[in-house]
Design an enzyme around this catalytic site. Structure first.
Site, short mmCIF file in Angstrom:
data_model
loop_
_atom_site.label_atom_id
_atom_site.label_comp_id
_atom_site.label_asym_id
_atom_site.label_seq_id
_atom_site.Cartn_x
_atom_site.Cartn_y
_atom_site.Cartn_z
CG ASN A 86 -1.69 1.24 1.44
OD1 ASN A 86 -1.80 2.04 0.51
ND2 ASN A 86 -2.24 1.42 2.63
CD GLU A 116 -2.76 5.68 6.80
OE1 GLU A 116 -2.79 5.73 5.56
OE2 GLU A 116 -1.80 5.19 7.44
CG HIS A 121 -5.65 2.04 5.38
ND1 HIS A 121 -5.21 2.99 6.28
CD2 HIS A 121 -4.63 1.18 5.22
CE1 HIS A 121 -3.97 2.71 6.63
NE2 HIS A 121 -3.59 1.60 6.01
CE LYS A 157 -0.08 3.36 4.74
NZ LYS A 157 0.03 3.49 6.19
CD GLU A 174 -3.43 -2.43 7.50
OE1 GLU A 174 -2.31 -2.65 7.07
OE2 GLU A 174 -4.08 -1.41 7.23
N GLY A 214 2.62 2.21 10.78
CA GLY A 214 3.58 3.29 10.61
C GLY A 214 4.34 3.65 11.88
N GLY A 271 2.83 -1.16 4.30
CA GLY A 271 2.93 0.25 3.95
C GLY A 271 4.37 0.64 3.67
CB SER A 311 5.24 -1.93 12.07
OG SER A 311 4.90 -0.58 12.34
P1 PGA Z 1 2.95 0.23 7.67
O1 PGA Z 1 1.47 0.51 7.08
O2 PGA Z 1 3.40 -1.06 7.07
O3 PGA Z 1 3.77 1.41 7.20
O4 PGA Z 1 2.82 0.16 9.14
C1 PGA Z 1 0.58 -0.54 6.90
C2 PGA Z 1 -0.70 -0.03 6.32
O5 PGA Z 1 -1.09 1.11 6.64
O6 PGA Z 1 -1.36 -0.71 5.53
#
Ligand code: PGA
Length: 258
Positions: free
Chosen positions: A11, A100, A98, A13, A170, A176, A237, A216
């Site tokens: 992803n 976010e 997601h 983003k 998630e 993140g 991500g 992560s």
């Molecule tokens: P990350 O994000 O791997 O940077 O923690 C995962 C995601 O938001 O799908």
């Protein structure tokens, strides 16, 4: 025969111009071309979708969008992109709900369910995200919160669609932050999600459901997740943004689940 083909999705983003996205694919493809036991997807921004689809043509790589309109196939919805339009440019699937999107853009369980419905109606694979916040985890409500999110999605599906959707667990506090969930915690949640699916749709649908872990995930910890009995891949991500690093991550995921 593997019941559930592992799936790893990057992803991106809000990263990468069209030129950067195409350069990524050029560097990434040769490194994963031989991998047939794992499905690999990347999710660029809307503006790069067409170019990325063209550059992955004939390869194993799948292209997903990061969001889709809850309405459609057309209408007065400024700024939105309909599922049929994503399909038209060659998207295989779409990430939906997601954290976010839920957090910054107010997406509710109802909106997420509507988007899942739209995706299936347009023959797109929905990758629907669920996950609890840190407050919910600390309050001891992680399981019921995530189950509620999952049941809202289940409520919009036909029995035929239930085994085909992909669910990504998630935990919001792991996204993140560099603080991934422990494999034990992920396994407990995934087992609970699969059991909930069995209640909703029966054992065969639950056994076929692909459950991804996200938050992560790196090349160093991927194997600890994909070796778990109820984890069928990952939504990645930050660690998907560099082609060499993501290729290494995918390779290690496959080694672990073989
Ligand atoms: P990350 O994000 O791997 O940077 O923690 C995962 C995601 O938001 O799908």
């Amino acid at each position: 025969m593997a019941l559930r083909t592992p799936l790893i999705i990057g992803n991106w983003k809000m990263h990468k111009t069209v030129a950067e996205a195409v350069a990524y694919v050029t560097a990434f493809l040769p490194q994963v071309a031989q991998m047939t036991d794992v499905e690999i997807g990347i999710a660029p921004v809307f503006t790069a979708l067409s170019s990325v689809v063209a550059s992955v043509q004939g390869s194993v790589l799948r292209v997903l969008a990061q969001d889709v309109a809850a309405e459609g196939p057309t209408g007065a919805f400024t700024g939105e992109v309909a599922a049929e339009m994503l399909r038209e440019v060659g998207c295989h699937g779409v990430i939906i709900g997601h954290s976010e999107r839920r957090r910054y853009y107010g997406e509710t369980d109802t909106i997420v369910a509507a988007k899942v419905r739209r995706a299936f109606d347009a023959q797109l694979l929905p990758v629907a995200c669920v996950g609890e916040t840190l407050d919910e985890r600390e309050a001891g409500t992680a399981l019921p919160v995530v189950e509620r999110q999952l049941r809202a999605i289940a409520g919009t599906l036909t029995p035929d669609e239930a085994p085909r959707i992909v669910i990504a667990y998630e935990p919001v506090w792991a996204i993140g932050t560099g603080r991934a969930a422990t494999p034990e915690l992920a396994q407990v949640m995934h087992r609970h999600l699969r059991a909930t699916w069995e209640e909703c749709f029966g054992a065969p649908a639950a056994a076929a459901l692909r459950l991804l872990y996200g938050g992560s995930v790196t090349a160093d910890n991927i194997a600890a997740f994909t070796s778990l009995p109820d984890v069928d891949g990952a939504l990645v991500g930050g660690a998907s943004l560099a082609p060499d690093g993501f290729a290494r991550l995918v390779q290690r995921s496959q080694a672990a689940s073989a």
